[in-house]
Write an enzyme that holds these catalytic residues in place. Structure first.
Site, PDB file in Angstrom:
ATOM      1  N   THR A 252      18.235  44.450   1.583  1.00 41.00           N
ATOM      2  CA  THR A 252      19.420  44.171   2.372  1.00 41.00           C
ATOM      3  C   THR A 252      19.040  44.558   3.788  1.00 41.00           C
ATOM      4  OG1 THR A 252      21.774  44.501   2.618  1.00 41.00           O
ATOM      5  CG2 THR A 252      20.522  46.428   1.994  1.00 41.00           C
TER       6      THR A 252
ATOM      7  N   ALA B 227      26.293  34.947  -0.788  1.00 37.06           N
ATOM      8  CA  ALA B 227      25.850  33.760  -1.515  1.00 37.06           C
ATOM      9  C   ALA B 227      26.845  33.392  -2.613  1.00 37.06           C
ATOM     10  CB  ALA B 227      24.462  33.991  -2.110  1.00 37.06           C
ATOM     11  N   SER B 228      27.518  34.391  -3.185  1.00 35.32           N
ATOM     12  CA  SER B 228      28.528  34.099  -4.211  1.00 35.32           C
ATOM     13  C   SER B 228      29.574  33.142  -3.675  1.00 35.32           C
ATOM     14  CB  SER B 228      29.236  35.379  -4.654  1.00 35.32           C
ATOM     15  OG  SER B 228      28.337  36.322  -5.165  1.00 35.32           O
TER      16      SER B 228
ATOM     17  N   HIS C 198      21.344  33.211 -10.747  1.00 37.95           N
ATOM     18  CA  HIS C 198      22.083  34.433 -10.442  1.00 37.95           C
ATOM     19  C   HIS C 198      23.442  34.429 -11.126  1.00 37.95           C
ATOM     20  CE1 HIS C 198      24.271  37.362  -7.845  1.00 37.95           C
ATOM     21  NE2 HIS C 198      23.087  37.931  -7.784  1.00 37.95           N
TER      22      HIS C 198
ATOM     23  N   ASP D 166      20.279  27.397  -4.103  1.00 33.15           N
ATOM     24  CA  ASP D 166      20.530  28.820  -3.873  1.00 33.15           C
ATOM     25  C   ASP D 166      19.181  29.489  -3.615  1.00 33.15           C
ATOM     26  OD1 ASP D 166      21.228  31.474  -3.893  1.00 33.15           O
ATOM     27  OD2 ASP D 166      21.698  31.561  -6.031  1.00 33.15           O
TER      28      ASP D 166
ATOM     29  N   ASN E  59      20.403  33.960   2.462  1.00 37.21           N
ATOM     30  CA  ASN E  59      21.025  35.120   3.084  1.00 37.21           C
ATOM     31  C   ASN E  59      20.122  35.788   4.121  1.00 37.21           C
ATOM     32  OD1 ASN E  59      23.086  34.730   1.263  1.00 37.21           O
ATOM     33  ND2 ASN E  59      22.558  36.444  -0.062  1.00 37.21           N
TER      34      ASN E  59
END
EC number: 4.1.1.28
Lengths: 637, 510
Positions: free
Chosen positions: B117, B183-184, B227, B305, B334
């Site tokens: 992250t 991303a969700s 995912h 994705d 992301n």
């Protein structure tokens, strides 16, 4: 950038922020740029080589600031407050610095636990019943921070949908889920925020939009009648979204009445959206507005609106967290951890899995101001709104269009909608003030919201002076244009009819099923289009849906199926205009006039001569500028 | 002829003159400031800047995983908000006393769980500016710079990846990019757009079918390695989602087509497929160049994705993994994972955003023409209404690092993964569970799953490094993700020594 440079540049940014906020009143509230302005100012591609920090800061002032609508400006009176405070900025900064992602307890325990505790703090301050607080003995509820109120409404509607489908499947085990879904009906007032409608579209359920009373309040009897009628038609009420403090006029749905009526409909989820007003319930004198909350299954409010907390910080409490999480749980191995059973894992409470450490800023704000400081702040805004209301009432040319309970005043010039639209347009175009319209009781009204953190009585008086100046000029012009007035009246009638037609449309159950016949008895049908045979199960009451390409088959995706009917599209747009702004860049206006698609907006042409007059006016000095000049003079002594 | 400006001296009928304010300011309470004044903010901010700099500078010295148990925080702070304001010094002190004991240090070089992250000083400072401006950019006019900087930044980013022009706003077509929170949300938004598109298509073919009948037939596809947010999107969207069996953890076009044809034969309606570039379990890459054309052939919406791996496509040597991207309808990755931009910053591009705009928004387009992309109303491209000024941090990071340094950052992480993989292979007790891709190494002790579970528990229990497990086809393994921007080669040696030492301990106990 290493840590030494970060310390230096971080403090430079702090200085920039202080200077920006201290001199904000010297800027235009709204920018004078036109769409696409920035594209020509920035290179089309990212730089291959690193750039110098000082150049970036120059670009912030030269390229970004010209396009910023200053939500923190003392003359910004649109929408509702966008929270901003130094403690909140620093809390977010720490959250960024720590940079953890709190999807599970183990992913960063402090992230989860601070959120649980701070939500209990806030819930207690607001006066929520104990069953909404996570750490109360025996409670099954709890609170969570979401990005926005839209997501609070969406996740609760998703949970209600999951719960309702589960119940229906138990009753009708052989019916396909899509058909069960088609039976679900949600409800809200015409005054509810558009996010309720958006949530219904995402959930793919029908939403019945109900007529409020003369005070824009949804009543219990209205809900009861609608639900009873729908049940007779074989539909299943499953969700009601009520609003405390509507966006249009800060009206309050009658929660005690609605809550009582819902006792007759077990299984219906009652959600309370108090995005703006909910913050004010930290003041004891305003807690009566929360009456009836004990009936609710969920409640949301946005500290990022009126509690000096930066966006994003929308808080949601539920009575039963298992009913919420069971609708949203998807649980892969890499997210599990040793304490999964003992800890709250917030990834199950919202749409995104990942989440920021947002509770830090709320924690910083609650501690830095204390409840008493926040109460004082809210009371101050309410006083300012009352002051503005008094100014409006003193001028017989204007009228007040809402009950001013909190920080929002809805007002208008007596006369036509067109007149008021013109007034708002010329005020906003001047950049001296920024307000937005709303439609309340089928009338075009102007919303004035006490927004700025450090707003003063002088700011209110100054805003009123601006409004009066523009109104004087507008009325002077109108007196010389009787022919225009006749045409205005004609257009107003047309618009009123369109609006009225649309309002009737969205509240009429025939929208959902044109075959509904109130005079007839519901028909029983043993045949289902699903290939699954329902032999042995109880028949489901189902009415025939007529095939008529001009009627709305269901609310979700209605615009797609009626995209060829531009008149309806135009009518629909009026319904949601209150969320849009009235500022129209010049080129947009001209392009719009030449647009191929007719819309009511094109009929309401703007007068260019007014704009020219506005350009000739010299900017009026604000009281704050006067005070600053005085301060400078004092410094010379 | 210009109109004569009105003069304030012209009398009106109003008894109170021209209606201006005549209420005495004294009627209100004297102004009492409750705000933190700027000088105090500067002191607090300086202390915070120093704290953050020292925290990140010395993060190696902290135990990466906290030792606390659930509920640790409650006894440390009051159970209700303070009635009176507290001093900022007290709040500052509580950071070490209350917060830090419960922080999992994601930016420690010893943190190897999940995926990176991102965190960088430019992004932190940009978020400060975003917080100060504090506009909510749901429409263009709500703050033009907010919308327009985002349009340009998404084009910058798209060009860095060499996305096809159809995805970029600057092409003048329908396409464009938007920053989502995660991303969700991108996956869900794409699914909703796909659903709207397919419903309309089917409705035109079968006007007699109602939309809920159609809904019951819709089916989407993803790899069994996709995912969990993809499965969740199907759950939230109320549609069936089929898991397609992967081959060496990668979804092939033939397998996707077989699943589609089988469902069509059963009367179902395929509408959506998620192709993953860089799975969470093993950073495997579906064959986009196979799956994309299959999807196009059967008229499915293809969503790509690339949440983690997408950042690597700024490096030309990894772009071959994107082969077939022109067949996609939407693409997401992301920057907040691997491109030094702080969370939340999930980049999403759409070839035709009108399906998303129409899918779940209540404020339909006024004009039926292709959007030019200069001034989109981004609230229609996302689930929430409000949105933060996220483009600022992207802008700051891209400018302060420049593309070359971001490329260097990516390459360095990939080399560290290879370094660790080599150390594993050199130890005969260990084996690789999957091919090393990007910054992820999947490894395990040879032998049973139980042995590996015990190994992971021991490693994490020591608190010196932090890993998470994954399981593919009943094989349990450990994931070593290169996460921190502070990682050095020595840190990889250290992490390997930790793994090896834990294995040694287990052997000695047998």
């Amino acid at each position: 950038m290493d840590s030494t440079e970060f310390r230096k540049r971080g403090m430079e940014m702090v200085e920039y922020i202080c200077n920006y906020l201290e001199t904000l009143n010297e800027r235009r509230v709204t920018p004078s740029v036109e769409p696409g302005y920035l594209r020509h100012l920035l290179p089309p591609e990212a730089p291959q080589e690193p750039e110098d920090w000082d150049q970036i800061m120059r670009d912030v002032e030269d390229k970004i600031m010209p396009g910023v609508t200053h939500w923190q400006h003392p003359r910004f009176h649109a929408y509702f407050p966008a929270g901003n405070s130094f403690p909140s900025i620093l809390g977010d900064m720490l959250g960024d610095g720590i940079g953890c992602i709190g999807f599970s307890w183990a992913a960063s325990p402090a992230c989860t636990e601070l959120e649980t505790i701070v939500l209990d703090w806030l819930g207690k301050a607001i006066g929520l019943p104990d069953h909404f607080l996570a750490l109360k003995e025996g409670s099954t509820g709890g609170g969570v921070i979401q990005t926005s109120a839209s997501e609070c409404v969406l996740v609760t509607m998703l949970a209600a949908r999951a719960q309702a489908l589960k119940r229906l499947k138990a009753q009708h085990p052989f019916v396909e889920e899509g058909h069960l879904l088609s039976k679900l009906m949600a409800y809200c007032s015409k005054e509810a925020h558009s996010c309720v409608e958006k949530a219904a579209m995402i959930c793919f359920v029908k939403l019945r939009i109900l007529e409020p009373d003369d005070d824009a309040s949804l009543r219990g009897q209205t809900i009861y009648e609608a639900m009873e009628e729908d049940e007779l038609q074989g539909l299943v009420p499953f969700f009601v979204s009520t609003t405390l403090g509507t966006t249009g006029s800060c009206a309050f749905d009658n929660l005690p009445e609605i809550g009582k009526q819902l006792q007759r409909f077990p299984g219906v989820w009652l959600h309370v959206d108090a995005a703006y007003a909910g913050n004010s319930f930290i003041c004891p004198e305003l807690k009566p507005l929360l009456k009836g909350i004990e009936y609710a299954d969920s409640f949301n409010t946005n500290p990022n609106k009126w509690l000096l907390t930066n966006f994003d910080c929308s808080t949601l409490w539920v009575r039963d967290r298992i009913r919420l999480t069971s609708a949203l749980v998807v649980d892969p191995l890499y997210l599990k951890h040793g304490y999964s059973d003992a800890a709250i894992d917030y990834r199950h409470w919202g749409v995104p899995l990942s989440r920021r450490f947002r509770s830090l800023k709320l924690w910083f704000v609650l501690r830095s101001y204390g409840i008493s400081g926040l109460q004082h702040y809210i009371r101050h805004h309410i006083k300012l709104a009352k002051r503005f209301e008094e100014l409006v009432l003193k001028d017989k040319r204007f009228e007040i269009c809402n009950q001013v309970k909190l920080g929002l005043v809805c007002f208008r010039l007596k006369g036509s909608d067109k007149l008021n639209e013109k007034l708002l347009s010329i005020i906003n175009e001047s950049g001296k003030l920024h307000m937005v319209p709303a439609s309340v009781g089928d009338r075009y009204i102007i919303r004035f919201c006490a927004v700025a953190q450090n707003a003063t009585a002088e700011d209110i008086d100054y805003a009123w002076d601006i409004i009066v100046d523009f109104a004087n000029e507008l009325l002077e012009k109108e007196q010389h244009d009787e022919l225009s007035e006749i045409m205005n009246r004609k257009k107003q009638d047309t618009l009123a009819q369109k609006r009225s037609f649309f309002v009737r449309m969205v509240s009429d159950p025939k929208i959902y099923n044109p075959a509904i016949n109130k005079a007839g008895t519901p028909k029983l049908s043993m045949e289902l289009p699903s290939p699954v045979v329902s032999r042995g199960s109880a028949p489901i009451i189902r009415t025939q849906s007529s095939v008529d390409h001009n009627s709305w088959i269901s609310w979700p995706l209605a615009f797609l199926f009626n995209s060829n009917n531009e008149e309806k599209g135009s009518n629909v747009s009026l319904r949601f205009r209150h969320l849009d702004t009235n500022v129209r860049p010049s080129s947009s206006r001209r392009n719009s006039g030449a647009g191929s698609s007719p819309s009511p907006e094109n009929e309401l042409d703007y007068v260019n001569v007014q704009q020219q007059q506005m350009e000739q006016r010299s900017p009026r000095r604000s009281p704050m500028a006067v005070r600053k000049a005085s301060s400078t003079r004092d410094n010379l002594n | 002829m210009s109109h004569i400006p009105i003069s304030n001296t012209i009398p009106t009928k109003q008894t109170d003159g021209n209606g201006k304010a005549n209420i005495s300011p004294d009627k209100l309470d004297p102004k009492v400031s409750i705000d933190m004044e700027a000088p105090e903010f500067k002191d607090f901010a300086k202390t915070m800047v120093d704290f953050i700099a020292e925290y990140l500078e010395n993060i190696r010295e902290r135990r990466v995983l906290p030792e606390v148990k659930p509920g640790y925080l409650k006894p440390l702070i009051p159970d209700a908000a303070p009635e009176k304001p507290e001093k900022w010094q007290d709040v500052m002190q509580d950071i070490e006393r209350v917060i830090m004991p419960g922080v999992t240090h994601w930016h420690s070089p010893k943190f190897h769980a999940y995926f990176p992250t991102a965190n960088s000083y430019p992004a932190i400072v940009a978020d400060m500016l975003s917080g100060a401006i504090a506009c909510i950019g749901f429409t263009w006019i709500a703050s033009p710079a907010c919308t327009e900087l985002e349009v340009v930044m998404m084009d910058w980013l798209g060009k860095m990846l060499e996305l096809p022009a159809e995805f970029l706003a600057c092409s003048g077509g329908k396409g464009g990019g938007v920053i989502q929170g995660t991303a969700s949300e991108s996956t869900l938004v794409a699914l909703l757009g796909a659903k709207a598109k397919k419903l309309k298509e089917v409705k035109e073919l079968h006007p007699e079918w109602d939309e809920h009948t159609i809904l019951g037939k819709l089916v989407g596809y993803c790899s069994d390695q996709a995912h969990s947010s993809v499965e969740r999107a199907g759950l939230l969207g109320g549609v069936k989602l089929r898991s397609v069996q992967s081959e060496n953890h990668r979804m092939r076009g033939a397998a996707l087509e077989k699943a589609i044809e089988q469902d069509v034969a059963e009367g179902l309606i395929p509408f959506y497929a998620v192709v993953t570039l860089g799975t969470t379990n093993s950073c495997a890459f579906d064959y986009l160049d196979e799956c994309g054309p299959v999807g196009n052939k059967h008229n499915l919406w293809i969503h790509v994705d690339a949440a983690y791996a997408g950042s690597a496509f700024i490096c030309p040597e990894y772009r071959h993994l994107m082969k077939g991207i022109e067949s996609a309808d939407s693409f997401n990755f992301n920057p907040h994972k691997w491109m030094l931009v702080n969370f939340d910053c999930s980049a999403m591009w759409l070839k035709d955003p009108s399906w998303v705009v129409n899918a779940f928004n209540v404020d339909p387009l006024y004009l039926k023409h292709d959007m030019q992309g200069s001034a989109p109303d981004y609230r229609h491209w996302q689930i929430p209404l409000g949105r933060r000024f996220r483009a600022l941090k992207l802008w700051f990071v891209l400018r302060l690092y420049g593309v070359e340094n971001l490329q260097a950052h990516i390459r360095r992480h990939c080399n560290f993964a290879k370094q660790f993989g080599d150390l594993c292979v050199a130890d005969s007790r260990f084996e690789l569970a999957a091919e090393i891709n990007m910054g992820l190494v999947c490894f395990r002790l040879k032998g049973s799953n139980e042995r590996n579970e015990a190994l992971l528990k021991r490693i994490n229990g020591r608190g010196h490094i932090h890993l998470v497990p994954a399981k593919i086809k009943d094989v349990y393994f450990l994931r070593m993700a290169i996460c921190s921007r502070f990682t050095q080669s020595e840190d990889m040696e250290y992490s390997w020594k930790e793994v090896s030492a834990a294995a040694d301990e287990m052997e000695q106990e047998q």
